[in-house]
Design a protein around this motif. Structure first.
Motif, mmCIF file in Angstrom:
data_model
loop_
_atom_site.group_PDB
_atom_site.id
_atom_site.type_symbol
_atom_site.label_atom_id
_atom_site.label_comp_id
_atom_site.label_asym_id
_atom_site.label_seq_id
_atom_site.Cartn_x
_atom_site.Cartn_y
_atom_site.Cartn_z
ATOM 1 N N ARG A 104 -3.327 -9.719 -4.459
ATOM 2 C CA ARG A 104 -3.062 -10.594 -3.312
ATOM 3 C C ARG A 104 -1.960 -11.602 -3.635
ATOM 4 N N LYS A 105 -1.954 -12.105 -4.867
ATOM 5 C CA LYS A 105 -0.893 -13.029 -5.260
ATOM 6 C C LYS A 105 0.464 -12.324 -5.298
ATOM 7 N N ALA A 106 0.475 -11.066 -5.736
ATOM 8 C CA ALA A 106 1.728 -10.308 -5.736
ATOM 9 C C ALA A 106 2.221 -10.088 -4.308
ATOM 10 N N LEU A 107 1.297 -9.831 -3.378
ATOM 11 C CA LEU A 107 1.686 -9.693 -1.973
ATOM 12 C C LEU A 107 2.302 -10.987 -1.459
ATOM 13 N N ALA A 108 1.717 -12.111 -1.849
ATOM 14 C CA ALA A 108 2.243 -13.398 -1.391
ATOM 15 C C ALA A 108 3.659 -13.638 -1.913
ATOM 16 N N ARG A 109 3.957 -13.061 -3.089
ATOM 17 C CA ARG A 109 5.315 -13.188 -3.645
ATOM 18 C C ARG A 109 6.260 -12.134 -3.104
ATOM 19 N N GLY A 110 5.729 -11.167 -2.344
ATOM 20 C CA GLY A 110 6.561 -10.104 -1.799
ATOM 21 C C GLY A 110 6.808 -8.973 -2.765
ATOM 22 N N PHE A 119 -3.969 -3.142 -6.959
ATOM 23 C CA PHE A 119 -5.040 -2.594 -6.127
ATOM 24 C C PHE A 119 -5.480 -1.215 -6.641
ATOM 25 N N LEU A 120 -4.522 -0.422 -7.116
ATOM 26 C CA LEU A 120 -4.877 0.872 -7.690
ATOM 27 C C LEU A 120 -5.678 0.698 -8.979
ATOM 28 N N ALA A 121 -5.333 -0.321 -9.751
ATOM 29 C CA ALA A 121 -6.092 -0.593 -10.982
ATOM 30 C C ALA A 121 -7.532 -0.979 -10.645
ATOM 31 N N ALA A 122 -7.709 -1.734 -9.566
ATOM 32 C CA ALA A 122 -9.059 -2.089 -9.131
ATOM 33 C C ALA A 122 -9.842 -0.842 -8.724
ATOM 34 N N LEU A 123 -9.175 0.083 -8.016
ATOM 35 C CA LEU A 123 -9.843 1.323 -7.614
ATOM 36 C C LEU A 123 -10.138 2.213 -8.810
ATOM 37 N N ALA A 124 -9.289 2.169 -9.838
ATOM 38 C CA ALA A 124 -9.554 2.956 -11.041
ATOM 39 C C ALA A 124 -10.846 2.493 -11.715
ATOM 40 N N LEU A 125 -11.124 1.205 -11.646
ATOM 41 C CA LEU A 125 -12.358 0.666 -12.219
ATOM 42 C C LEU A 125 -13.549 0.892 -11.302
ATOM 43 N N ASP A 126 -13.310 0.799 -9.996
ATOM 44 C CA ASP A 126 -14.392 0.945 -9.007
ATOM 45 C C ASP A 126 -13.862 1.727 -7.814
ATOM 46 N N PRO A 127 -13.940 3.075 -7.870
ATOM 47 C CA PRO A 127 -13.365 3.903 -6.802
ATOM 48 C C PRO A 127 -13.940 3.622 -5.415
ATOM 49 N N SER A 128 -15.110 3.019 -5.339
ATOM 50 C CA SER A 128 -15.715 2.762 -4.031
ATOM 51 C C SER A 128 -15.424 1.359 -3.505
ATOM 52 N N ASN A 129 -14.534 0.627 -4.171
ATOM 53 C CA ASN A 129 -14.263 -0.752 -3.762
ATOM 54 C C ASN A 129 -13.497 -0.762 -2.445
ATOM 55 N N ARG A 130 -14.127 -1.252 -1.401
ATOM 56 C CA ARG A 130 -13.542 -1.214 -0.059
ATOM 57 C C ARG A 130 -12.387 -2.193 0.076
ATOM 58 N N ALA A 131 -12.491 -3.343 -0.568
ATOM 59 C CA ALA A 131 -11.433 -4.345 -0.433
ATOM 60 C C ALA A 131 -10.103 -3.821 -0.980
ATOM 61 N N ALA A 132 -10.152 -3.157 -2.136
ATOM 62 C CA ALA A 132 -8.924 -2.611 -2.713
ATOM 63 C C ALA A 132 -8.373 -1.489 -1.837
ATOM 64 N N ALA A 135 -6.750 -2.969 1.280
ATOM 65 C CA ALA A 135 -5.489 -3.632 0.954
ATOM 66 C C ALA A 135 -4.367 -2.620 0.789
ATOM 67 N N LEU A 136 -4.671 -1.486 0.163
ATOM 68 C CA LEU A 136 -3.646 -0.445 -0.001
ATOM 69 C C LEU A 136 -3.258 0.162 1.345
ATOM 70 N N GLN A 137 -4.226 0.303 2.224
ATOM 71 C CA GLN A 137 -3.961 0.946 3.504
ATOM 72 C C GLN A 137 -3.211 0.037 4.483
ATOM 73 N N SER A 138 -3.535 -1.256 4.477
ATOM 74 C CA SER A 138 -3.001 -2.118 5.534
ATOM 75 C C SER A 138 -2.049 -3.207 5.063
ATOM 76 N N ASP A 139 -2.218 -3.689 3.836
ATOM 77 C CA ASP A 139 -1.439 -4.857 3.417
ATOM 78 C C ASP A 139 -0.148 -4.505 2.694
ATOM 79 N N THR A 140 -0.129 -3.399 1.989
ATOM 80 C CA THR A 140 1.080 -3.038 1.242
ATOM 81 C C THR A 140 1.936 -2.104 2.081
#
Length: 391
Positions: A104-110, A119-132, A135-140
């Protein structure tokens, strides 16, 4: 009489084992979070426990959690494994939260690529994490990129250095192209080199030229090619840079290092250094490979082998990373192994073998009073048994 001798020896063995273990734990630091081990362990479950611990030390938390779950499936009543899994899951949850926050901080910096990577690193740790996932689908957003045709000797780190001037950006290329871990790049394939906001391309080929504007011929703007005077020959600015080939041995060694094949990396870079003994890049690569090999050997409890690797590295650069501390740690672990093996032999009434193990301890640590006292006690028992056998 022999039965009485065995009973006397067993009682002495119990005394030695308890005293020796107490002395050993008091003289060496205990492992963080170590609890009492069960009296009997299933060999199959133990292999998965050891694998889980090694993966956790290597930072592969999700794989470590899977190994703990397998160990618990084999021995459901293992409280230590259950507690280790609980603590590991807490680490994973914290790491996921940190990656989401960093994204999220990287998004704020553009910095879109950096955000996607987090966000992909978060999914690698927890593939079912909805927030990550959201974020990949809508924010990036998708970033622009150029294509690169892989040449012989190319690696991700070399391409990152070529295009960004920063070898650590190889992970960005890896993530953008969805490559497998430690990929071997095949010549002729194409890769996307993404544009990183705020990190300009340093390679001339990647810089976008300004759009050409055709000049309208007028009396004071002659047609192209009609300007009098000799014209300087236009040399392609990138030709010289692209003709410089990466040494194939170095490229092969670097790829072996990236896939953690340390023996192959060391053997290959040694071939290169045989022709160029003082080459700085080759020596740097060898030090990295030796360090990785030593750490891997320590994780596998191959302490004598790790000491050999660390000694080679120390000859190249004595203060490299934490080599002195690793040498001390490996030496301590070897002493503990021989001491414990001596206690094991003693319990099995193999007194000569136990004495031999403790003598190794004294060779490495002459001031080890526990080993010296155990040798004295074992020798007395051995003489006593020999005298009883003669009667």
């Amino acid at each position: 009489m022999r039965g009485a001798g065995r009973g006397w020896l067993a009682a002495a063995a119990l005394s030695l084992a308890l005293g020796g273990c107490a002395a050993l734990t008091s003289s060496t630091p205990s492992e963080p979070g170590a609890g009492p081990a069960p009296l009997a362990r299933d060999p199959l479950a133990e292999r998965h426990r050891q694998q889980a611990e090694a993966l956790e030390r290597d930072g592969q938390l999700r794989r470590a959690a899977e190994e703990w779950k397998i160990a618990l499936a084999i021995t459901p009543g293992d409280a230590r494994a259950r507690e280790a899994l609980r603590a590991l899951q807490a680490r994973i949850d914290q790491a996921v939260a940190e990656r989401l926050d960093e994204g999220r901080k990287a998004l704020a910096r553009g910095v879109q690529v950096e955000a996607r990577r987090k966000f992909l690193a978060a999914l690698a740790l927890d593939p079912s994490n909805r927030a990550a996932f959201d974020a990949l689908q809508s924010d990036t957003r998708e970033v622009e990129f150029i294509t690169h045709t892989v040449r012989a000797g190319d690696t991700l780190t070399a391409l990152a250095q070529r295009y960004y001037g920063d070898r650590s950006r190889g992970e960005v290329i890896w993530e953008t192209n969805q490559l497998p871990p430690n990929p071997r790049l095949a010549a002729g394939t194409t890769l996307k080199i993404p544009e990183i906001p705020g990190v300009p391309f340093v390679h001339p080929e990647a810089r976008r030229p300004a759009p050409a504007v055709a000049a309208i011929p007028t009396p004071d703007v002659p047609r192209p090619g009609t300007t009098p005077g000799p014209a300087a020959p236009a040399a392609p600015p990138t030709k010289e840079e692209f003709t410089a080939e990466v040494n194939p041995l170095l490229a092969e060694a670097r790829e072996a290092l990236e896939r953690s094949d340390y023996p192959d990396a060391i053997a290959t870079v040694d071939k290169f250094l045989a022709g160029k003994p003082g080459d700085r890049e080759g020596l740097t690569l060898k030090k990295q490979a030796l360090y990785g090999q030593a750490k891997s050997q320590m994780d596998a409890r191959q302490y004598p082998e790790s000491i050999r690797s660390l000694n080679q590295l120390a000859r190249l650069q004595p203060d490299y990373e934490d080599v002195p501390a690793l040498l001390r740690q490996a030496r301590t672990r070897i002493i503990e192994q021989h001491y414990t093996q001596g206690v094991r032999y003693y319990r099995e009434e193999k007194l000569k073998e136990a004495i031999a193990e403790w003598r190794v301890v004294l060779e490495m640590d002459p001031g080890n009073t526990n080993a010296r006292r155990n040798i004295d006690q074992a020798e007395k028992l051995l003489r006593g048994l020999e005298q009883r056998m003669k009667k």
